[in-house]
Structure formats: structure tokens, C-alpha cells
Scaffold this motif. Structure first.
Motif, short mmCIF file in Angstrom:
data_model
loop_
_atom_site.label_atom_id
_atom_site.label_comp_id
_atom_site.label_asym_id
_atom_site.label_seq_id
_atom_site.Cartn_x
_atom_site.Cartn_y
_atom_site.Cartn_z
N HIS A 216 0.82 -1.21 0.00
CA HIS A 216 0.00 0.00 0.00
C HIS A 216 0.86 1.26 0.00
O HIS A 216 1.68 1.46 0.85
N GLN A 217 0.64 2.08 -1.00
CA GLN A 217 1.29 3.39 -1.02
C GLN A 217 0.24 4.36 -1.51
O GLN A 217 -0.70 3.95 -2.17
N ALA A 218 0.44 5.60 -1.21
CA ALA A 218 -0.53 6.59 -1.70
C ALA A 218 -0.63 6.41 -3.21
O ALA A 218 0.39 6.16 -3.87
N ASP A 219 -1.84 6.47 -3.72
CA ASP A 219 -2.04 6.38 -5.16
C ASP A 219 -1.83 5.00 -5.75
O ASP A 219 -1.71 4.86 -6.96
N MET A 220 -1.70 4.00 -4.90
CA MET A 220 -1.47 2.65 -5.41
C MET A 220 -2.69 2.20 -6.25
O MET A 220 -3.83 2.42 -5.87
N GLN A 221 -2.41 1.58 -7.39
CA GLN A 221 -3.48 1.04 -8.22
C GLN A 221 -3.19 -0.42 -8.50
O GLN A 221 -2.04 -0.83 -8.54
N ALA A 222 -4.24 -1.20 -8.70
CA ALA A 222 -4.03 -2.63 -8.95
C ALA A 222 -4.99 -3.16 -10.00
O ALA A 222 -6.11 -2.65 -10.13
N TRP A 223 -4.54 -4.18 -10.73
CA TRP A 223 -5.43 -4.87 -11.65
C TRP A 223 -6.04 -6.07 -10.92
O TRP A 223 -5.34 -6.74 -10.15
N PRO A 263 -2.01 1.86 -16.95
CA PRO A 263 -0.56 1.70 -17.05
C PRO A 263 0.16 1.99 -15.73
O PRO A 263 1.30 1.57 -15.54
N LYS A 264 -0.52 2.70 -14.82
CA LYS A 264 0.17 3.07 -13.58
C LYS A 264 0.03 2.02 -12.49
O LYS A 264 0.58 2.20 -11.39
N ALA A 265 -0.72 0.96 -12.77
CA ALA A 265 -0.92 -0.07 -11.73
C ALA A 265 0.43 -0.70 -11.40
O ALA A 265 1.30 -0.86 -12.26
N ARG A 266 0.59 -1.05 -10.12
CA ARG A 266 1.86 -1.66 -9.70
C ARG A 266 1.62 -3.01 -9.03
O ARG A 266 2.50 -3.55 -8.37
N ALA A 267 0.43 -3.54 -9.19
CA ALA A 267 0.15 -4.88 -8.66
C ALA A 267 -0.97 -5.50 -9.47
O ALA A 267 -1.84 -4.79 -9.98
N VAL A 268 -0.90 -6.82 -9.61
CA VAL A 268 -1.99 -7.53 -10.27
C VAL A 268 -2.29 -8.79 -9.46
O VAL A 268 -1.37 -9.48 -9.03
N PHE A 269 -3.57 -9.04 -9.25
CA PHE A 269 -4.00 -10.22 -8.48
C PHE A 269 -4.61 -11.21 -9.47
O PHE A 269 -5.62 -10.89 -10.10
#
Ligand code: PLP
Length: 504
Positions: A216-223, A263-269
Motif C-alpha cells: 500500500h502506497q498513496a495512489d497505489m493502483q491494482a489490476w 498503465p500506472k498499476a503496480r500490482a496484479v492479483f
């Protein structure tokens, strides 16, 4: 019960005001009476002896004797002063109905409104036992052999517990269990791991929660996958993480669509070995594409390898983590499906770069897993019972799958298309055009059949109307009658559709 109440009375935090106006014996009397009327001390509870209570309160024994005599005379306690006094079951005045009920309570607060809105009503019902009706998802079978071995191994392990089990230990879990899980994952799933990287969790959901806290970081995005496992998406949303639902096609998650949309996501589940709920296997081309993206973007892939223990045929692909050369995959698995959901044990294989953050996070949340269940599971695995259990369950679940598919094809052929999945504990029955999975889900419930409408698991992608049906753990003889009831629910739905059409 009596034992427990006895100890509460002797532990009760009595308070005496030395400089109070009331005589000491009256203060003792009033406190005991009020503890009885507020039900802190229940009928049958044994009061401490006069000698014990006098010592506890640092008063003369005669003070307590006088208080007990008055309580006895008024009927609050019974028995004999000296040899044991108990709270009466027939009290001289009504009890107050407990402390909690008289208090003014704060209004209930809701979880983040966005998730609240996305959850079905009564989503978390803490009073609900898992619904045993067919074809609820995720039901596991514990056969007589497993149950018997589990009891024996538990009894033996509990007899030989030592200081390692009684004290604080490694937040990652017992080294012996981590070693056993590591061996299993290397052999069965080609996972690249060392025991140091294994973190024992209470299951997938807990592992996902830890991952979220770490990443978790500010602005974190995930797919997340679309359709996908609702609990993963909801856990992300609850943590305030922006999720992007990326479509799943016949090859699994569409990586190019993910890159294009978020494109800014930094994680995918992802659930690569058996996509939830569709059952699609993530193709080799997509696996490489996903790993490539993670490496270039500096993103993390969370691989949920649920139910990979139950493979019935077809070509099994090894884990995605096993292909990863950049240490960007967090592999998550659960023993709650391989054994039973009440066990609450699972694991994550954590890349070295994240290990220290995981350790700290684990330490700050629940410190460490419970040693007792871990000790039993370790023995169960090391003695070969786990592998034998999986072999037996694989046969049983496969048989249950085949029985279900045959019954569905026979009774529901005109309404559904169903293929037996190569893995897992559920199948997907696609509905003929125009049939509503949510209406059938509702109708089936009134026939005591639980099926899940797949359309509800979609977020942005065009939903397909299908039933997600669990087959594991339902005895053969239960399956055909339940399918007959399901067929009745489908007919009911078709008839009501015809009626509406005619009326329109
Ligand atoms: C996609 C997926 N992952 C994981 C799990 C297992 O979760 P847990 O270990 O928290 O019981 C399930 C259970 O239904 C599932 O469907």
C-alpha cells in the motif's frame, strides 16, 4: 460451567472505600448483590470462602461473614457459610438484564461506502454456519480416515508439545511447517522457494491482506480479473486502493488491455492455474507477457493458486512463480481447501526484497500464527497423511464432478452448456441465451439448491449468464436429486419469462 463461574467470583475486582461512610460489611454486601443483579455473577456461581475474600479485601473475616449472612438471609445466596456459598437460582428480585443492554451505544458505522454498495445484503453474517446445501462453493470433504488420523495426530502432538510451542516464535510460522510447505510446493507446483521465504498465514484472505498492507502506497493502483474473486477486489477497495477490472478471455487475463487501461498499476492479483470463476488456464504466452510487464513496470504479481491440489486431468501448468526470473511474484496458497476451511492455515511465498516488510507487517498485525494447529499440520504432512488425503479427495471430487456433469446434461440439456473442469472444486454451467442466472439463483434457493450467478462476479466486462456450481464434498446420492430440483427452478424461471412475454 460451574468451574468457570467459580473462578470469576474469586477473580472479581471488588472495590472497597476505606474512608467511605458505609460500614465495610455493607459495602461488601452491596457489591456482591449488585454483581448478582447485573448477572456478572450468575446463579450457581460459587463465592469465594469468607477467609479467601477477607484476605483479598484486607478486611477482618467477620466483615465478610456479616455480609454473607445478610445475603443468605435475603435469599441472594444459598449454601452454608464456611463450607460454600452459591448464587441462588431463585433470586428475591429481578435481574437487571446485563450491563451492555442498558448502555447507550454509538451508531453503527459502515465500511467504506463504495464497498458497502458492492456487497450483497448481509454479506458478512457472523451467525451463519457455512451453508451445507448443494452446490455451495468451497465445501471440502473430511472422510472417516482423515478425521481419524487428524484426531490421532492431534492427540500425539498435544501430548508432546514443548516450550517452542508455548512461547513467542517466528512471525513466519514454525520452521518445520515452513520446511514441509516448501518441499510440497517445489515438488507439486515447481515453486522456487526456500523455507525462509514462506510465511504461514490464516489463509488466502489473510495473505492478501498482508500483501495489501505491504504494498500500500498513496495512489497505489491494482489490476484484478474481470470476472474475478470478489473478496480480493473488496479487500483492495476496503484498503482504499484503486482497482481496475481487466477482462479475462480464453487465455486468461488480457495483459495488453491492462497496460492500456491502467498503465500506472503496480500490482496484479491473478488466479493463473484455474481462473476464478471461469476456470480458464492462463496461457504460456500471457504468463510471459505478464512477467515481462511486471519486470518492466516494477510491479508485483500476486498469484492465488487456490485449489491447485485438485487436478483431475489435462496438462497442468506449473506455477507462474516458477517461471519468474525477476522475483516479482508473491505466491499465495491455502490449506483451508486442501484440508478444511475451519483450519485457517495458508501460506505466502514472499520474494526476498519484500521479506523484511512482510515480517514487520505480520508482527504488527497478529504477531505470529498459532503454534498448536501448525504443529498438527506439520506432523500430518510429514507422516504422508496429507498427500494420501489429497489423493483420496482427488478421486472423490472427480467422481462428484462427473456425477454432477452427467446429471446436468441429462436434466438441463436444453438450458445449459457444461464441461467438466480439469481442476478445482466448482464448474461453470453457461445458460442458454435469454436465461437469467440471477433469477435462477433465486429460484434455486427456494428449492434448497445453492448456485451462484456468474454475472454478479463481473465488474466492467459484459457479463455472461452462467451458474457457478460447487461439486466438491457432495455425496453422489445427493447430486442427482439436487439437479432435479435445480431443473425445476430453471423451468419455473422459463415459465415466468413466458408469462411476462405474453403479458407484454
Ligand atoms: C479464488 C479463491 N482463492 C482463495 C480461496 C480460499 O480462501 P481462504 O484460504 O481464505 O479460505 C478461495 C475460496 O473460495 C477462492 O475461491
Amino acid at each position: 460451567m460451574k468451574e468457570r463461574q467459580r473462578s470469576w467470583a474469586s477473580l472479581y475486582a471488588w472495590q472497597l472505600a476505606r474512608a467511605g461512610e458505609a460500614p465495610l460489611f455493607q459495602q461488601v454486601y452491596r457489591q456482591i448483590r449488585s454483581a448478582i443483579l447485573s448477572q456478572s455473577l450468575r446463579p450457581g456461581a460459587k463465592l469465594p470462602s469468607t477467609r479467601q475474600l477477607a484476605a483479598q479485601l484486607s478486611v477482618a473475616r467477620s466483615v465478610v461473614v456479616s455480609a454473607y449472612e445478610q445475603l443468605l438471609a435475603e435469599g441472594y445466596i444459598s449454601g452454608k457459610i464456611g463450607s460454600g456459598s452459591y448464587v441462588s437460582s431463585d433470586l428475591p428480585e429481578p435481574v437487571e438484564g446485563g450491563n451492555a443492554r442498558r448502555r447507550k451505544r454509538p451508531a453503527a458505522i459502515a465500511i467504506a461506502p463504495a464497498i458497502e454498495a458492492s456487497l450483497p445484503r448481509g454479506f458478512v453474517d457472523v451467525t451463519a454456519r457455512s451453508d451445507e446445501r448443494p452446490f455451495n462453493l468451497g465445501r471440502t470433504l473430511v472422510d472417516a480416515r482423515t478425521a481419524d488420523l487428524w484426531r490421532k495426530v492431534s492427540a500425539r502432538v498435544f501430548r508432546s508439545l514443548d516450550s517452542d510451542h508455548f512461547g513467542y516464535s517466528d512471525p513466519r510460522g514454525l520452521p518445520s511447517l515452513r520446511g514441509a510447505i516448501c518441499d510440497y510446493l517445489r515438488a507439486a507446483r515447481a515453486v522456487q522457494c526456500e523455507p525462509e521465504q514462506i510465511m504461514v498465514t490464516s489463509g488466502t484472505q489473510h495473505a492478501i491482506d498482508l500483501v495489501i498492507r505491504v504494498l500500500h502506497q498513496a495512489d497505489m493502483q491494482a489490476w484484478v480479473e474481470d470476472p474475478g474473486y470478489a473478496l480480493t477486489r473488496q479487500a483492495l477497495m476496503a484498503a482504499g486502493i484503486r482497482t481496475h477490472a481487466i477482462p479475462v478471455d480464453a487465455q486468461g487475463i488480457d495483459v495488453a488491455a491492462g497496460i492500456w487501461r491502467a498503465p500506472k498499476a503496480r500490482a496484479v492479483f491473478v488466479t493463473p492455474s484455474h481462473q476464478f470463476p471461469t476456470g480458464v488456464v492462463l496461457s504460456m504466452a500471457r504468463r510471459l507477457e505478464l512477467l515481462n510487464w511486471a519486470r518492466e513496470a516494477g510491479a508485483w504479481i500476486i498469484e492465488d493458486d487456490y485449489a491447485s491440489e485438485f487436478r483431475y486431468g489435462g496438462r497442468a501448468l506449473a506455477s507462474l512463480q516458477g517461471l519468474d526470473e525477476s522475483d516479482r511474484v508473491i505466491y499465495v496458497g491455502t490449506l483451508n481447501k486442501a484440508l478444511f476451511p475451519g483450519l485457517r492455515l495458508g501460506y505466502a511465498v514472499v520474494p526476498s526484497a519484500l521479506l523484511s516488510a512482510f515480517l514487520t507487517t505480520r508482527y504488527l498485525t497478529d504477531r505470529q500464527p498459532s503454534s498448536l494447529a501448525q504443529a498438527v499440520v506439520t506432523e500430518f504432512i510429514e507422516e504422508g497423511h496429507f498427500a494420501a488425503h489429497l489423493r483420496r479427495m482427488r478421486l472423490q471430487y472427480r467422481d462428484q464432478r462427473d456425477t454432477l456433469v452427467a446429471a446436468m446434461r441429462q436434466r438441463l440439456d436444453s438450458a445449459i452448456t457444461v464441461d467438466p473442469p480439469d481442476q478445482g472444486m466448482h464448474l461453470v454451467a453457461y445458460l442458454r441465451r435469454g436465461l437469467s442466472d440471477t433469477a435462477i439463483e433465486r429460484a434455486a434457493r427456494s428449492h434448497d439448491v445453492i448456485v451462484r450467478a456468474m454475472s454478479r462476479l463481473y465488474v466492467d466486462a459484459a457479463p455472461r449468464s452462467a451458474l457457478v456450481v460447487g461439486f466438491s464434498g457432495y455425496p453422489r446420492q445427493m447430486i442427482a436429486p439436487a439437479v432435479t430440483r435445480l431443473a425445476r427452478a430453471v423451468e419455473q424461471h422459463q415459465q415466468s419469462q413466458q408469462k411476462t412475454r405474453r403479458a407484454g
